[in-house]
Design a protein around this motif. Structure first.
Motif, PDB file in Angstrom:
ATOM      1  N   ALA A   8       0.820  -1.120  -0.117  1.00  0.00           N
ATOM      2  CA  ALA A   8       0.022  -0.047   0.141  1.00  0.00           C
ATOM      3  C   ALA A   8       1.009   1.156  -0.109  1.00  0.00           C
ATOM      4  CB  ALA A   8      -0.946  -0.028   1.225  1.00  0.00           C
ATOM      5  N   SER A   9       0.576   2.107  -0.924  1.00  0.00           N
ATOM      6  CA  SER A   9       1.526   3.185  -1.195  1.00  0.00           C
ATOM      7  C   SER A   9       0.896   4.546   0.015  1.00  0.00           C
ATOM      8  CB  SER A   9       1.439   3.966  -2.615  1.00  0.00           C
ATOM      9  OG  SER A   9      -0.119   4.254  -2.714  1.00  0.00           O
ATOM     10  N   ASP A  10      -0.129   4.339   0.435  1.00  0.00           N
ATOM     11  CA  ASP A  10      -0.700   5.181   1.584  1.00  0.00           C
ATOM     12  C   ASP A  10      -1.369   4.427   2.742  1.00  0.00           C
ATOM     13  OD1 ASP A  10      -1.492   8.373   1.701  1.00  0.00           O
ATOM     14  OD2 ASP A  10      -2.915   7.139   2.663  1.00  0.00           O
ATOM     15  N   TYR A  11      -0.970   4.634   3.870  1.00  0.00           N
ATOM     16  CA  TYR A  11      -1.669   4.087   4.811  1.00  0.00           C
ATOM     17  C   TYR A  11      -3.173   4.162   4.897  1.00  0.00           C
ATOM     18  CZ  TYR A  11      -2.034   2.432   9.622  1.00  0.00           C
ATOM     19  OH  TYR A  11      -2.432   1.658  10.777  1.00  0.00           O
ATOM     20  N   HIS A  12      -3.796   5.448   4.823  1.00  0.00           N
ATOM     21  CA  HIS A  12      -5.273   5.537   5.017  1.00  0.00           C
ATOM     22  C   HIS A  12      -6.057   5.333   3.532  1.00  0.00           C
ATOM     23  CE1 HIS A  12      -4.452   6.945   8.813  1.00  0.00           C
ATOM     24  NE2 HIS A  12      -3.572   7.682   8.484  1.00  0.00           N
ATOM     25  N   LEU A  13      -5.449   5.829   2.605  1.00  0.00           N
ATOM     26  CA  LEU A  13      -6.282   5.917   1.295  1.00  0.00           C
ATOM     27  C   LEU A  13      -6.489   4.539   0.703  1.00  0.00           C
ATOM     28  CD1 LEU A  13      -7.280   8.258  -0.796  1.00  0.00           C
ATOM     29  CD2 LEU A  13      -5.018   7.934  -2.058  1.00  0.00           C
ATOM     30  N   ILE A  14      -5.323   3.449   0.854  1.00  0.00           N
ATOM     31  CA  ILE A  14      -5.841   2.133   0.180  1.00  0.00           C
ATOM     32  C   ILE A  14      -6.510   1.074   1.264  1.00  0.00           C
ATOM     33  CG2 ILE A  14      -4.464   0.471  -0.583  1.00  0.00           C
ATOM     34  CD1 ILE A  14      -3.869   3.230  -1.966  1.00  0.00           C
ATOM     35  N   ALA A  15      -6.842   1.710   2.318  1.00  0.00           N
ATOM     36  CA  ALA A  15      -7.470   0.783   3.268  1.00  0.00           C
ATOM     37  C   ALA A  15      -8.992   0.471   2.581  1.00  0.00           C
ATOM     38  CB  ALA A  15      -8.043   1.677   4.623  1.00  0.00           C
ATOM     39  N   GLU A  16      -9.478   1.548   1.976  1.00  0.00           N
ATOM     40  CA  GLU A  16     -10.876   1.146   1.535  1.00  0.00           C
ATOM     41  C   GLU A  16     -10.817  -0.043   0.293  1.00  0.00           C
ATOM     42  OE1 GLU A  16     -12.704   4.048  -0.896  1.00  0.00           O
ATOM     43  OE2 GLU A  16     -14.476   3.032  -1.150  1.00  0.00           O
ATOM     44  N   PRO A  17     -10.027   0.335  -0.780  1.00  0.00           N
ATOM     45  CA  PRO A  17      -9.894  -0.886  -1.646  1.00  0.00           C
ATOM     46  C   PRO A  17      -9.510  -2.073  -1.134  1.00  0.00           C
ATOM     47  CG  PRO A  17      -8.412   0.812  -2.066  1.00  0.00           C
ATOM     48  CD  PRO A  17      -9.175   1.480  -0.989  1.00  0.00           C
ATOM     49  N   VAL A  18      -8.734  -2.303   0.031  1.00  0.00           N
ATOM     50  CA  VAL A  18      -8.448  -3.470   0.581  1.00  0.00           C
ATOM     51  C   VAL A  18      -9.664  -4.132   1.211  1.00  0.00           C
ATOM     52  CG1 VAL A  18      -7.251  -4.464   2.731  1.00  0.00           C
ATOM     53  CG2 VAL A  18      -6.116  -3.022   1.076  1.00  0.00           C
ATOM     54  N   GLU A  19     -10.494  -3.278   1.739  1.00  0.00           N
ATOM     55  CA  GLU A  19     -11.889  -3.764   2.259  1.00  0.00           C
ATOM     56  C   GLU A  19     -12.646  -4.407   1.069  1.00  0.00           C
ATOM     57  OE1 GLU A  19     -13.254  -1.489   5.332  1.00  0.00           O
ATOM     58  OE2 GLU A  19     -11.595  -1.839   6.780  1.00  0.00           O
ATOM     59  N   ILE A  20     -12.737  -3.553   0.230  1.00  0.00           N
ATOM     60  CA  ILE A  20     -13.691  -4.127  -1.213  1.00  0.00           C
ATOM     61  C   ILE A  20     -13.047  -5.381  -1.674  1.00  0.00           C
ATOM     62  CG2 ILE A  20     -14.328  -3.372  -3.349  1.00  0.00           C
ATOM     63  CD1 ILE A  20     -13.888  -0.505  -2.697  1.00  0.00           C
ATOM     64  N   ALA A  21     -11.734  -5.573  -1.611  1.00  0.00           N
ATOM     65  CA  ALA A  21     -11.346  -6.657  -2.081  1.00  0.00           C
ATOM     66  C   ALA A  21     -11.570  -7.898  -1.102  1.00  0.00           C
ATOM     67  CB  ALA A  21      -9.834  -6.589  -2.341  1.00  0.00           C
TER      68      ALA A  21
END
Lengths: 582, 315
Positions: free
Chosen positions: B93-106
């Motif tokens: 993840a290139s950004d600690y906060h911004l990438i959290a959402e797509p991880v949860e979608i996956a």
């Protein structure tokens, strides 16, 4: 849980028809044949799998050995080629002729050689075949490749893979061939080291030979240090190839190693031109990993064979057992006394035999039943005849006539005696309709008859009745003595010129009840005696004797009946043999 | 009872022969989404991942933005990857906060996510393969203390403000320097993983703090930029410490510009992340956090066999 399963099984058991119960022949045979066949199929599959794997092992081994040989040959000749490049250059160098060296190098210019350079004994660059400048602070004398041969020694040495750091910003993985070289520059003799750096292009290509599906080739030196591996960086990063220590401990040749349940074939070959060993590794997964389609195919065959076996064993079991169930149903009918059932033989030989025997048995039973009915009818008939004989009008008339004469002559005492004897005689003859009576009653019956007859024959004979006390309470077929006695009187003693004697004896001999009627009359002629019981007699009294024998044999069997002994003019003894019954 | 056993055996035999059919090895597809595809570090991760992919029959796709600071590009790459429905996603993840959402979608789409190197602000991921970044920062600080010590002034060049490794390394570094040493961190700057920016920042720092003795570059780009600046300014007297060591940095180290580096093992991270993905897909238990080692290198030991192998990738 177990109890629950038991209950379920019991429910199923009681619901099934009898030929589908657990212990029925159909089920037992189907299961056992299926079981045996399945085990056999699996064992065959297993054995074949093993054989197949063994042959795959052999093929793989041959294949790998060949590939490893080929690769080691080509690497060997590659290294030889590099050495000959090095040799050529060092020969050209002897007279210190850099021009020739350059010319030669441009002839052999090849992309697998990174650097060709000569350094003097102090590590100073003497010449290079390309124009790249060495890095300033590079310390040649400290480098392994430089130290591995003595300058001027004409020795060769291949180093292991290392990062060459001659040039600024360039850090290439190379294998270095160091050669001790000498040259003369005018008057001065120089000694030094020639460096030939090889990159891995050619080695990689040579080692990229396919070695089965997951096999690979790598190169180690004699100490087990890695020279080249298709996953070199993986090993450098810390993921070990577990086969390297095994391979370094092996001699040249092939060996199958078992590791963590996997079988690995390792083939090793040592090179001639370096202390390197080529190692070929391929996992031996056998038939089932060899080819997924083959695996599916074999599994399908095994499954369909198993299903076929189940089907066939059920069919065969049914074929064998169904005639038996028909037979069983028929036997049930026989139990219900339907004797006109018979079995049309079908199915296997043994069942045919069985049904044949069954038919025979049913036929025999039927015959026996008929025979019994017939015999019973005969018995009744002869009894009727007997009774008719008892109530014979002649006998009654003659007796009554005798009584009348006695009454007329006023012999009142004898009249009473005779009438009472007659009365008792008839009462005992009837004896309540029973077939058997006490021996005592039988003896009394014949005594009454003798009383009457003796009076009627005017004391022409005497009689005597003797018996064992023990037999009096035994049972006997009724009216067996009287017809014999009647015969003895008529044919024996009636017309004797002297006084006759009839002796009756009752006793037990050889566990049988016997009566003897002995007279001292004319006797019977031997030719008549022989078949006295076989021929149907014509006289009434002869008929009586014949009937007695017949009745006894119908009742008790052929071993019982009458026996005649007679001496002409001496007398006759008739034995009546009966079973001893209380 | 015996009959029941016989029957059971029979069923077992059939089941065994049936199951032997189904035990065919499956090929999985896994997407490896990194911070940027233009980096030696991530190339090395990819190499390790490829090696494990070959080992475990995994089809690997190597995805990522061309520039590390393009967080939104990474988000859309992750979303596209989810559309493709791979068996698993390995994500840095290139950004600690911004990438959290797509991880949860996956994870909601039933795609397990294995994090590599950099984490996200979510706990839905399955496993996290990384360097212990706090420890890496700490080790770097220790080495500076050992080699410089005293009350030296330190400037820290960190990389991306909101990426987890950046946060952790900075924390590990600062905690050690502030608590255990007399040294002083005068400023922490961020180069956004851009070498040119790091170089620029170094020049500025040297002007701003003429007393500074130590520069700590917390990733390859930071240290490389600093080294370039120091080379140009001929300031090899400045003690330069870095995390990671690219080939360019190795050159600086040989020249004496880069004085100490804490090495990670990106190849092993890549390898372990794919291995972990395989274990997740085949239903094996996996550790939630998997750490790879860090190593300290300097001019003296960089050409030793052990470190040589980690610094210079073998191709």
């Amino acid at each position: 849980m177990v109890r629950f399963i038991h209950r379920i099984l019991h429910r199923i058991k009681t619901m099934l028809p009898p030929n589908l119960r657990w212990n029925s022949l159909l089920v037992v045979m189907s299961f056992s044949t299926t079981f045996i066949a399945v085990v056999a199929v699996l064992m065959i599959t297993f054995a074949m799998n093993n054989r197949f794997n063994a042959s795959i092992d052999r093929t793989t081994e041959q294949n790998n050995t060949q590939i490893v040989d080929n690769v080691s040959d080509s690497i060997d000749s590659y290294l030889k080629e590099i050495r000959s490049v090095s040799d050529t250059i060092s020969n050209l160098l002897i007279n210190y002729n850099p021009e020739k060296v350059f010319n030669f190098y441009h002839l052999v210019l090849r992309d697998d050689i990174d650097t060709i350079a000569v350094f003097d004994a102090q590590g100073e660059l003497v010449m290079k075949t390309d124009s790249r400048n060495l890095k300033e602070n590079v310390d040649i004398k400290r480098q392994n490749w430089f130290r591995s041969v003595a300058p001027g020694s004409r020795m060769y040495m291949f180093t292991g893979p290392h990062v060459q750091r001659l040039y600024k910003g360039e850090y290439r993985w190379v294998i270095s061939l160091s050669t001790g070289v000498e040259w003369t520059d005018g008057e001065n003799k120089h000694q030094g080291v020639m460096l030939v750096d090889l990159n891995f292009n050619n080695i990689e290509e040579m080692c990229s030979k396919e070695l089965g599906e997951k096999g690979y080739l790598y190169i180690i030196d004699k100490n087990g240090e890695l020279i080249y591996h298709p996953r070199q960086q993986m090993i450098y990063a810390g993921i070990k190839d577990k086969t390297i220590p095994i391979a370094s401990a092996l001699d040249d040749g092939s060996e199958i190693i078992k590791r963590d349940g996997d079988r690995i074939l390792i083939s090793v070959k040592t090179l001639r031109n370096a202390d390197w060993r080529i190692v070929g590794v391929s996992p031996l997964n056998g038939l089932f990993a060899y080819d997924a389609e083959l695996r599916i195919f074999i599994s399908l065959i095994v499954i369909s064979v198993v299903l076929l076996i189940i089907f066939l064993s059920v069919i065969v079991s049914f074929f064998i057992t169904s005639p038996m169930y028909r037979l069983m149903r028929l036997m049930g009918k026989v139990e219900e006394e339907k004797f006109n059932t018979y079995y049309v033989a079908r199915g296997v030989h043994e069942v045919k035999e069985l049904s044949f025997a069954f038919n025979q048995m049913v036929y025999k039973i039927k015959r026996l039943m008929e025979q019994i009915v017939e015999e019973q009818q005969l018995l009744r008939k002869s009894e009727m005849k007997l009774l008719q004989a008892q109530i014979n009008p002649h006998f009654l008339y003659n007796t009554l006539d005798s009584i009348m004469w006695m009454a007329e002559s006023g012999d009142q005492k004898n009249v009473v005696k005779m009438i009472s004897a007659l009365a008792q005689f008839f009462r005992l003859s009837l004896s309540g309709g029973y077939d058997t009576i006490l021996v005592a009653d039988e003896l009394k019956h014949v005594e009454n008859y003798l009383i009457i007859q003796k009076m009627r024959y005017n004391d022409q004979f005497d009689y005597e009745i003797t018996y064992d006390e023990a037999v009096l309470q035994c049972k006997t077929l009724k009216i067996v003595l009287q017809p014999i006695v009647e015969n003895a009187i008529i044919h024996g003693v009636a017309n004797l010129p002297y006084k006759g004697k009839i002796t009756i004896n009752a006793g037990v001999r050889q566990d049988r009840l016997f009566f003897k009627v002995i007279d001292n009359g004319f006797g019977i002629r031997p030719e008549k005696l022989d078949n006295i019981l076989e021929e149907k007699p014509t006289t009434r009294s002869g008929m009586g004797v014949y009937n007695v024998n017949k009745r006894i044999q119908l009742m008790y069997g052929a071993e019982y009946g009458l026996q005649f002994e007679s001496q002409p003019d001496e007398g006759t003894t008739v034995s009546i043999i009966l079973p001893l019954a209380k | 009872m015996r009959r029941v056993i016989c029957f059971g055996l029979l069923v077992l035999l059939i089941v065994v022969s049936l199951s032997s059919c189904t035990a065919i090895k499956k090929t999985y597809s896994v997407d490896l989404i990194v911070k940027t595809t233009n980096s030696e570090f991530w190339a090395s991760v990819y190499d390790g991942a490829k090696a494990a992919g070959a080992e475990y029959n995994i089809d690997l796709r190597f995805l990522g933005p061309s520039k590390e600071e393009d967080h939104h590009v990474q988000v859309s790459i992750i979303k596209q990857s989810i559309q493709q429905n791979p068996d698993a996603i390995i994500l840095a993840a290139s950004d600690y906060h911004l990438i959290a959402e797509p991880v949860e979608i996956a994870v909601e789409s039933k795609i397990p996510v294995i994090l590599v190197d950099s984490g996200v602000n979510s706990d839905k991921w399955t496993s996290f393969v990384s360097t212990d970044n706090y420890k890496a920062g700490e080790v770097l600080a220790q080495e500076i203390e050992k080699r410089v010590g005293g009350s030296a002034e330190i400037v820290v060049i960190s990389f991306v403000k909101n990426s987890l490794p950046s946060l952790e390394r900075t924390a590990g570094f600062s905690d050690y320097i502030n608590d255990k040493t007399e040294m002083k961190i005068v400023e922490i700057v961020y180069c956004d993983s851009d070498i040119d920016k790091a170089e620029q920042l170094t020049v500025e720092i040297l002007q701003k703090y003429p007393e500074v003795q130590v520069i700590a570059g917390l990733n390859a780009q930071s240290a490389t930029g600093a080294a370039r600046a120091l080379e140009k300014l001929e300031r090899s007297d400045i003690f330069l410490a870095g995390i990671d060591c690219t080939v360019e940095e190795a050159d600086y180290m040989e020249q004496g510009i880069l004085d100490v580096a804490v090495l990670q093992n990106p190849y092993l991270m890549g390898y372990f992340s794919v291995e972990t993905a395989y274990n997740v897909l085949t239903g094996k238990r996996v550790e939630r956090n998997i750490h790879t080692e860090v190593y300290v290198i300097d001019k003296e030991n960089m050409f030793s066999e052990e470190y040589l192998r980690l610094i210079f990738p073998f191709y």
